[in-house]
Design an enzyme around this catalytic site. Structure first.
Site, PDB file in Angstrom:
ATOM      1  N   ASP A  13      49.612  43.470  51.642  1.00 51.66           N
ATOM      2  CA  ASP A  13      49.976  44.445  50.606  1.00 51.66           C
ATOM      3  C   ASP A  13      51.487  44.549  50.403  1.00 51.66           C
ATOM      4  OD1 ASP A  13      47.207  45.149  50.504  1.00 51.66           O
ATOM      5  OD2 ASP A  13      47.527  46.340  52.302  1.00 51.66           O
ATOM      6  N   LYS A  16      53.096  40.834  46.851  1.00 53.19           N
ATOM      7  CA  LYS A  16      53.319  39.403  46.602  1.00 53.19           C
ATOM      8  C   LYS A  16      53.071  39.065  45.134  1.00 53.19           C
ATOM      9  CE  LYS A  16      50.198  38.565  49.854  1.00 53.19           C
ATOM     10  NZ  LYS A  16      50.028  39.751  50.677  1.00 53.19           N
ATOM     11  N   GLY A  40      43.427  42.173  47.324  1.00 52.52           N
ATOM     12  CA  GLY A  40      43.285  42.975  46.104  1.00 52.52           C
ATOM     13  C   GLY A  40      44.587  42.963  45.342  1.00 52.52           C
ATOM     14  N   HIS A  41      44.514  42.689  44.057  1.00 53.27           N
ATOM     15  CA  HIS A  41      45.731  42.744  43.275  1.00 53.27           C
ATOM     16  C   HIS A  41      45.430  43.193  41.860  1.00 53.27           C
ATOM     17  CE1 HIS A  41      44.499  38.599  44.334  1.00 53.27           C
ATOM     18  NE2 HIS A  41      44.305  38.496  43.038  1.00 53.27           N
ATOM     19  N   GLN A 229      46.490  38.291  52.247  1.00 56.35           N
ATOM     20  CA  GLN A 229      46.789  39.074  53.452  1.00 56.35           C
ATOM     21  C   GLN A 229      48.233  38.802  53.903  1.00 56.35           C
ATOM     22  OE1 GLN A 229      43.465  37.216  53.770  1.00 56.35           O
ATOM     23  NE2 GLN A 229      42.942  38.943  52.501  1.00 56.35           N
TER      24      GLN A 229
END
Ligand code: IMP
Length: 432
Positions: A13, A16, A40-41, A229
């Site tokens: 998180d 990136k 998750g993005h 990750q």
């Protein structure tokens, strides 16, 4: 032409996606090589917001081919849901998105195994519940793993599931015994029917992605690898066992995308100006100081809640011992410091420069969780700044204290800071 990797140097998180976005149109390919829908993005394109977990963040770029490598684990309904979400938003991916035939497939029994394992009184990892660990277990265990390419052969898939599912039913019944609700046995024929349905929709995307990428390098294409990750969640070098089940460091590229390391010439390490972690595991610089404390304040301002699970992220000071460790493992050439604006208004900031372990000072990061649990952070305290920095566009727009904070991070980590992010928007960025 160089391959570039964008990799988080903390526990994930690190924002990136914003760095990938800033690199923009400089690439012909974006590649995911590890993890699955545990990432998750949020991406914005055509004025619409999309929440993605499995597809690379670069997927929305026009003229970029997106690759999901063999090291990723695929939950087919999620893959199709994300493709459908983008299509509904006017982004058509057929032809531009490819999926490795060697990627392993997540089945309902993987999710169930994880639920059972995580519902025990002991041994919880605090996972995202997406079946990631059990799927990788089957991959390396070899007997039960099923790859994307196998979905495309109906008789073969049925045979495999007729072998695998009864075993999984017995395993889950044993697992459930005594500590979780018993599961209704799964039916191999029903799972085959369901997955053969997905297979038809997935078929146009499936290919040998390693060969595609080897050809891309041969033809001088520019390739960007997106690590999912963070490096401290890497299965080998992270804070084991509180890690994910894949190689999130750039070392995962060779295995997870079939691209030799010599093709990767630039490694961009991404860090937050502080630290966060989701799930269980040691976190020496954690600010566990209650609802009125600094940890909660940073969590609120930084909107530190998990994208996949919505869990509040644990928050703490910047840990230079940990980042120096991951930067070395990643082979990072530079670092980008994200979310610096979140620290505005704090009178003082702490930077962890060393640990105290059993009354001895160390600057070495002990990645074994049982050792890291015993480490107490040794801080250097430096002045904070009061000003809102979200409009800063150059280093000289920043207050002196903010510049000193960045300088100290550079010194402690031993790498140049090349980008500083001062807000979520693309323009809220300082290119150093
Ligand atoms: P798993 O990857 O679902 O098996 O979860 C293992 C650990 O990695 C848990 O602590 C998760 O919270 C953490 N994790 C997995 N994916 C991410 C991510 O994308 N960001 C932050 N933490 C993650």
């Amino acid at each position: 032409m160089p391959g570039t990797c964008v990799v988080g140097l903390q526990w994930g998180d690190e924002a990136k996606g914003k760095i990938v976005d800033l690199l923009g149109d400089k690439f012909d390919f974006v590649v995911r090589y590890n993890g699955g829908a545990n990432a998750g993005h949020t991406v914005v394109a055509n004025g619409k917001t999309f929440k993605l977990s499995l597809l690379p963040t670069g997927v929305i770029r026009p003229n970029v081919r997106s690759v999901i490598g063999n090291g990723v684990v695929i939950y087919p309904p999620r893959f199709l849901e994300e493709v459908g979400q983008l299509r509904a938003g006017g982004i058509e991916l057929s032809g531009s998105l490819v999926l490795s035939d060697h990627a392993h497939v997540i089945f309902p029994y993987h999710m169930e195994e994880e639920r059972l394992a995580e519902s025990g009184a002991e041994g919880k990892i605090g996972t995202t519940g997406r079946g990631i660990g059990p799927c990788y277990q089957d991959k390396v265990g070899r007997r039960f793993g099923i790859r994307v390419g196998e979905l495309l052969h109906p008789a073969h898939l049925r045979d495999r599931l007729r072998y695998v599912v009864p075993f999984k039913n017995r395993l889950m019944a044993a697992f459930a015994n005594g500590h979780a609700s018993a599961l209704k046995p799964l039916d191999p024929e029903a799972i085959s029917d369901e997955y053969l349905g997905y297979a038809e929709s997935i078929r146009p995307y499936v290919t040998d992605t390693s060969r595609l990428l080897q050809d891309a390098f041969r033809d001088g294409k520019r390739v960007l690898f997106e690590a999912a990750q963070g490096s401290l969640l890497d299965v080998d070098h992270g804070t084991y066992p509180y890690v994910t089940s894949s190689s999130s460091l750039p070392s995962g590229i060779w295995g997870g995308a079939g691209v030799p390391a010599k093709n990767i010439q630039r490694i961009i390490g991404v860090v937050k100006a502080y630290t966060t972690r989701v799930g269980k595991g040691p976190f020496p610089t954690e600010l566990d100081d209650g609802p009125e404390g600094l940890g909660e304040r940073i969590r609120k301002i930084g909107r530190e809640y998990g994208t996949v699970t919505g869990r509040p992220r644990r928050v703490g000071w910047f840990d230079a011992v940990a980042v120096r460790y991951t930067a070395a493992l990643a082979g990072a050439d530079e670092i980008t410091v994200m979310l610096l604006d979140v620290l505005s208004g704090l009178p003082e900031l702490n930077l962890c420069t060393a640990y105290d372990i059993d009354n001895e000072r160390t600057t070495h990061f002990p990645s074994d969780s049982f050792q890291l649990e015993r480490c107490r952070p040794i801080y250097e305290t430096i002045p904070g700044w009061r000003e809102d920095i979200t409009a800063a566009r150059t280093l000289s727009d920043l207050p002196t204290a903010a510049r000193q904070y960045l300088d100290r991070i550079e010194e402690l980590v031993g790498l140049r800071v090349t980008v500083v992010s001062v807000g979520p928007d693309r323009v809220q960025t300082i290119l150093v």
